[in-house]
Structure formats: structure tokens, C-alpha cells
Design an enzyme around this catalytic site. Structure first.
Site, PDB file in Angstrom:
ATOM      1  N   ASP A 293       1.072   4.149   3.702  1.00  0.00           N
ATOM      2  CA  ASP A 293       1.289   5.378   4.463  1.00  0.00           C
ATOM      3  C   ASP A 293       1.022   5.146   5.953  1.00  0.00           C
ATOM      4  O   ASP A 293       0.181   4.334   6.333  1.00  0.00           O
ATOM      5  CB  ASP A 293       0.340   6.459   3.922  1.00  0.00           C
ATOM      6  CG  ASP A 293       0.491   7.779   4.636  1.00  0.00           C
ATOM      7  OD1 ASP A 293       1.556   8.398   4.505  1.00  0.00           O
ATOM      8  OD2 ASP A 293      -0.449   8.180   5.345  1.00  0.00           O
ATOM      9  N   GLU A 327       5.438   2.625   5.594  1.00  0.00           N
ATOM     10  CA  GLU A 327       6.147   3.807   6.090  1.00  0.00           C
ATOM     11  C   GLU A 327       6.233   3.734   7.607  1.00  0.00           C
ATOM     12  O   GLU A 327       5.211   3.773   8.299  1.00  0.00           O
ATOM     13  CB  GLU A 327       5.423   5.083   5.674  1.00  0.00           C
ATOM     14  CG  GLU A 327       6.122   6.336   6.188  1.00  0.00           C
ATOM     15  CD  GLU A 327       5.231   7.559   6.203  1.00  0.00           C
ATOM     16  OE1 GLU A 327       5.763   8.676   6.079  1.00  0.00           O
ATOM     17  OE2 GLU A 327       3.994   7.399   6.345  1.00  0.00           O
TER      18      GLU A 327
END
Length: 597
Positions: A293, A327
């Protein structure tokens, strides 16, 4: 614009493989799921063992911003469903223990999504226990399915507060205006003598940073003094403490991500600590990969230390094809930005936001296929070039940006249900046949659309009590999310399942190189050929993004004289001439055509 018929293919059967670990990342079909919104297998953990109202327990299934009750036992109960869809790997949203509720008064929400971690060593009690996660991983592995964890190194939950200002309104304070060497601002009293700056990544240098009040004066409320695990995470010295990011320049990596405590990932102690945390999850559970993330909000040097350490740890555990992808979120087609993180940060792969934007632009009926046509050329930007690009997870929508059906609806106000279904199918045909690792966002196979991104794209698969979700019209069915949505007869479920089976059984579609054959400036024909990496045999992929039928000559290899239809409709049985074949596609149709001896 009716649903395309698919040729019969062998069912995907990953469990039949003697060693699922031998599969390379590009040979997978990923299913991404948020545990809280998938299936409730144990109602006793709905409140995470906490007492009180929703603001204490985080549980309110009628509120889209709070826990709804899904858990790891529920996910394990639905492994049959996921495997029959054709998925060979499950990307599980973050499962670590979270701060149950956070945010300023009047704007509080719960950590149901998993991105507000307090304890990096255990499963959040709303989802179950570490033993439940081990059982899930073991059950998936017994089927030949892989499990990818969603991890975070950029930040923790919002625990650290600042004595200046008010929660929710901490403006970012830059290194120039508020250097590490002074308290408050550049004219303040001297602190941290001898600290040579955060680009000197040695323990000796960082030991001289002892006062974290260079920008704000951080403190930890007494009630949360020891809430973070491992214990070193409770010390503000390991955080940037510069206020909220404004998403620009320096603040993108040094600012608090919507108030979340931003780790000083330049500090060798933080690097060492994160390697220990996530290496331990590999050791204990034998998981198969990490989705990272907010990777672009961490300094590249951190990833250059972290990634090799994780790959080494995985190899020691007997996991040779550990898949790591970060990401790097983009709001437009921008492969150069994506690729820079594979070169500068050493990430093996990144989520392919460029693919998402290219497919939406091609399928929503408003533009041509130029961005799709550029993908092959732009793959040269990634470290490792086109071969490395095979490992990029491709997707049509997600839990942040929104679902694919939402984007199609947004671009086509009042779109007819059959037109919407056809366009959603066409997008999935691209996803499951073009290069990359196709990633299905849970619920897309049941026609979920929603009204936007973030909380509006995180519907429940089990019967929902959230009014805004239940008011949405699903694609391909008259059902709503008020009912259970694990319908294996849903047209999108069947469509995806057949194409996923075709993909995993066709090496050209998993590992083949790509050659552009046709593109269009407006809605129309897009075609590429992919090639079996062992035999060199051609598979022609043709897509019609327009609402009118198309017949056209398409270039093929001169040796590709006969074709058989693997999926869709419109394949020629014979080449028109060596090097040219005619395809005839219905409106919003596609064809997968294999050169035949």
C-alpha cells in the site's frame, strides 16, 4: 450486443499442479477481497471483542464507514466459489489489528479496510485470529491457490497528536522552513546537534536525532501510550511529524497520509523493524506475495533494502516466485510514473493503473484505443522491459478509485442494461487475455457498480444492511446487494470463469509477448497477437469497442494459415492470404483466435 459465447475450455484446476509454488507471477489470476465485506463466518467476532456503541467497537453494518462483520472464517468458507471463478491467487486486504475508530468529531469511521494498523504482529479481532489466518493460507495452499498479503510500511494508525493546531488541520511543515536542527522553525532554538540529515542512512547519524519537535511538538495520548506493536513503534522519534500531506512535492513522502502517523522510513531502525515484521509473516504463514500500500509515499531507498530482504526470506522458506507489487496510484494514463518506481525504488512490479485507464477509455465508448495500443511500447520503460511487464497486476477498478461498471455508467448516462453488461464483459475480456496478471475485484463478477470510489465501492457480498449499497442496480441481474451475492449462474461470473480457465491453460496468454495489429482513433477495432513462449504459435486477440459490427483485415504471421476459435465470435477459419486474416466482430464483441496447424 448480447453476451459473447465462449468456446468450451478445460476448467482451471490449479490444485492439480504438483507444485503451485513453481508457478510464476504472470501465470496467476488474482482475486482481491476486503475480508470485512466478503462473508461473515463467525458472528461472535463482529465487534472485535469490544464493548459499547459503534464508536467504541467500530461495528455498524448499516454504515458504509464501519465494520460489517466479514472475517477470515467467512473467506475460507467461500474458497470453492473463488476457485470456481478461476482465481489461482487471493489478494487479501490488510488483516492486521487496527485502531477500531479514528477521525475528528463528526467525521469518525472505522478501520474495517485494514489500513490503520496498531499491531503489526496479529490479526485484527474483527477478522479472527492468527490461527484463522494460518488455516486460511493452509486451505488455499491445499487447493493449489496462493495467498498475497496487503501490507503497509508508510504509516500506522493515527495515534500521535501535535500540541500545536487541531486534529484534522495540521498543515504540512517543510524541511526548509522547519529543519531538523531547530525547534519550531528555522529561527528556533538549536536541537539535534550533529544530525547530518535524513539522507545519511547510518545508525550513528540517526542516533543524533533525539528531539522530534522540529516541526510540530508530537505527543502520544496516555491511553494509547503502548498501543502499537512492536513496542518501538510507540516512540514519535520514528515518525516524520510534519503534518498532513498536500500530495505535492516533499510532502508526498514526508506528510501524514490523511492524518495517519507517517513513519520515517529513512531511519535504519525503521527499515530494520519493517523487515523483521514482514519477514516474520513469511516465516510463520508461508504466504506467497505482498501488495504494498502507498508505495510511492515511501522513499525509494527503503524499498531497495526491503524488497531484496523479503525475496531472500521467501526463498529461504521455499517460495521461489514470491510476488511483490506496489501501489503507485495515478489519476490518468501515466506508465512513466509507474515504471519509475521499478527503476528508482527496485519494486519488482506495480499495480498497472495505466492499464485500468486505457481499458476504461477504450470501452466507455467515448474515445479510441490509442492508449491500449501504447501499452506495448511503454512496457520498455519498466525495469526489465516487456518481460517484467508480464508481472504487472492489471485491473479494471478497485476499492479506492471505483468499480469498472461505475466508470462505464458515469461515461454513459442512462445506459441500457444490456449495453452496460456487454461493455463490462468486453473490459473483462481484455483483462483476461492481454498482458499482465489479471486481478478481479471482488463483487465485479456479481455485477457490483456503486456510485463512486472509496466507501462507495466496498459493497457487501453477504446480505447487506447498507441502504446506499442496496439501492444500486447490479449489472446482469435484477438482484440487489440486500441478498447474498455468491451466484455462480450470474452471467459475469460464468463469463469470467470461462475466460480465466482459458487463460491459465494457454501459455501465450500468461507468458507470451505481444505484437500490435490494429488500433482506432475512435471506437472501433483493437487487435494484438500474443505468442506461445515455447512454440511461438500465435493467438490473435481482436476487440470491437464500437456499437456497430466490424469486418476488417488484420495482419498475422505469414505462417498462421488456419485458426480455431478459443473464445468470442468472429475468428476466420483460414487466413485470407499469408500474413492477413479477416475478422468479423459483433458490436462490443471480441475474438480469441489460435493459429492451428
Amino acid at each position: 450486443m448480447a453476451t459473447c459465447l465462449l468456446a468450451q475450455t478445460a476448467s482451471a484446476a490449479p490444485a492439480a499442479q504438483s507444485d503451485f509454488r513453481a508457478r510464476k507471477p504472470e501465470q496467476e489470476v488474482i482475486y482481491f477481497v476486503l475480508p470485512d465485506r466478503f462473508e461473515n463466518g463467525d458472528r461472535s467476532n463482529d465487534k472485535g471483542g469490544l464493548k459499547g456503541d459503534k464508536f467504541s467497537t467500530g461495528f455498524d453494518p448499516a454504515d458504509k464507514a464501519f465494520y460489517h462483520g466479514g472475517d477470515l472464517k467467512g473467506l475460507m468458507q467461500r474458497l470453492d466459489y473463488i476457485q470456481r471463478l478461476g482465481a489461482t491467487a487471493i489478494w487479501v486486504g490488510p488483516i492486521f489489528k487496527n485502531k477500531p475508530v479514528q477521525g475528528p468529531e463528526g467525521n469518525k469511521s472505522a478501520g474495517y479496510h485494514g489500513y490503520w494498523i496498531t499491531d503489526f504482529t496479529q490479526v485484527d479481532p474483527h477478522f479472527g485470529t492468527n490461527a484463522d489466518f494460518k488455516a486460511l493460507v493452509d486451505a488455499a495452499h491445499a487447493r493449489g491457490m496462493k495467498v498475497y498479503m496487503d501490507i503497509i510500511a508508510n504509516h500506522t494508525a493515527d495515534v500521535i497528536q501535535y500540541r500545536e493546531g487541531k486534529e484534522g488541520n495540521y498543515a504540512y511543515r517543510s524541511k526548509a522552513d522547519y529543519p531538523y536542527s531547530t525547534h519550531g522553525d528555522a529561527s528556533g532554538k538549536a536541537i539535534n546537534p550533529g544530525f547530518a540529515g535524513d539522507d545519511v542512512a547510518t545508525p550513528r547519524n540517526w542516533a543524533k536525532l533525539t528531539d522530534p519537535s522540529f516541526a510540530y511538538t508530537p505527543f502520544v495520548p496516555k491511553a494509547e501510550k503502548n498501543v502499537k506493536v512492536p513496542a518501538w513503534l510507540n516512540d514519535p522519534i520514528y515518525y516524520h511529524n510534519r503534518g498532513d500531506t498536500n500530495w505535492k512535492g516533499e510532502s508526498s513522502q514526508y506528510g501524514d497520509f490523511v492524518g495517519l502517523d507517517d513513519l520515517a522510513t529513512e531511519n535504519p531502525r525503521v527499515v530494520e523493524g519493517m523487515i523483521a515484521i514482514y519477514g516474520d509473516w513469511i516465516d510463520r504463514f508461508g504466504i506467497d506475495g505482498f501488495r504494498i500500500d502507498t508505495a510511492r509515499h515511501v522513499n525509494p531507498e527503503f524499498w531497495r533494502a526491503f524488497v531484496p530482504a523479503m525475496l531472500s526470506r521467501a526463498r529461504q522458506k521455499g517460495i521461489p516466485n514470491f510476488h511483490i507489487f506496489g501501489e503507485v496510484a495515478t489519476g490518468e494514463y501515466d506508465p512513466a510514473l509507474l515504471a519509475s518506481w521499478t527503476r528508482n525504488a527496485g519494486l519488482p512490479a506495480v499495480l498497472d493503473f495505466a492499464f485500468m485507464h486505457a481499458v476504461i477509455a477504450a470501452v466507455d465508448g467515448k474515445a479510441g484505443t490509442q492508449e491500449l495500443a501504447r501499452l506495448g511500447e511503454d512496457d520498455a520503460l519498466y525495469q526489465g522491459g516487456g518481460q517484467a511487464a508480464l508481472q504487472l497486476p492489471t485491473f479494471l477498478g478497485n476499492h479506492d478509485a471505483g468499480r469498472f461498471a461505475y466508470f462505464i455508467r458515469k461515461a454513459n448516462a442512462g445506459i441500457a442494461p444490456e449495453d452496460l453488461l456487454a461493455r463490462v464483459e468486453l473490459g473483462h475480456a481484455m483483462l483476461l487475455t492481454l498482458r499482465g496478471v489479471p486481478t478481479i475485484y471482488y463483487g465485479d463478477e456479481q455485477g457490483f457498480g456503486g456510485e463512486g470510489g472509496d466507501q462507495l465501492s466496498r459493497q457487501d457480498m453477504f446480505p447487506s444492511r447498507t441502504a446506499i449499497y442496496n439501492a444500486d442496480s447490479l449489472v446482469g441481474t435484477d438482484d440487489t446487494s440486500a441478498a447474498s451475492n455468491f451466484d455462480e449462474s450470474h452471467p459475469l461470473y460464468r463469463f469470467i470463469a470461462k475466460l480465466a480457465a482459458l487463460r491459465v491453460n494457454t501459455p501465450a496468454l500468461t507468458s507470451g509477448t505481444t505484437r500490435l495489429r490494429a488500433t482506432s482513433e475512435g471506437p472501433g477495432l483493437f487487435a494484438v497477437s500474443r505468442f506461445d513462449p515455447d512454440t511461438g504459435k500465435e493467438v490473435l486477440l481482436a476487440f470491437n469497442t464500437s456499437a456497430e459490427p466490424i469486418t476488417a483485415q488484420v495482419s498475422v504471421e505469414t505462417g498462421s494459415l488456419k485458426f480455431k476459435t478459443l473464445a468470442g465470435a468472429g475468428c476466420p477459419s483460414m487466413a485470407t492470404a499469408p500474413g492477413s486474416a479477416a475478422v468479423s466482430l459483433p458490436p462490443l464483441g471480441f475474438a480469441v483466435c489460435a493459429a492451428d496447424d
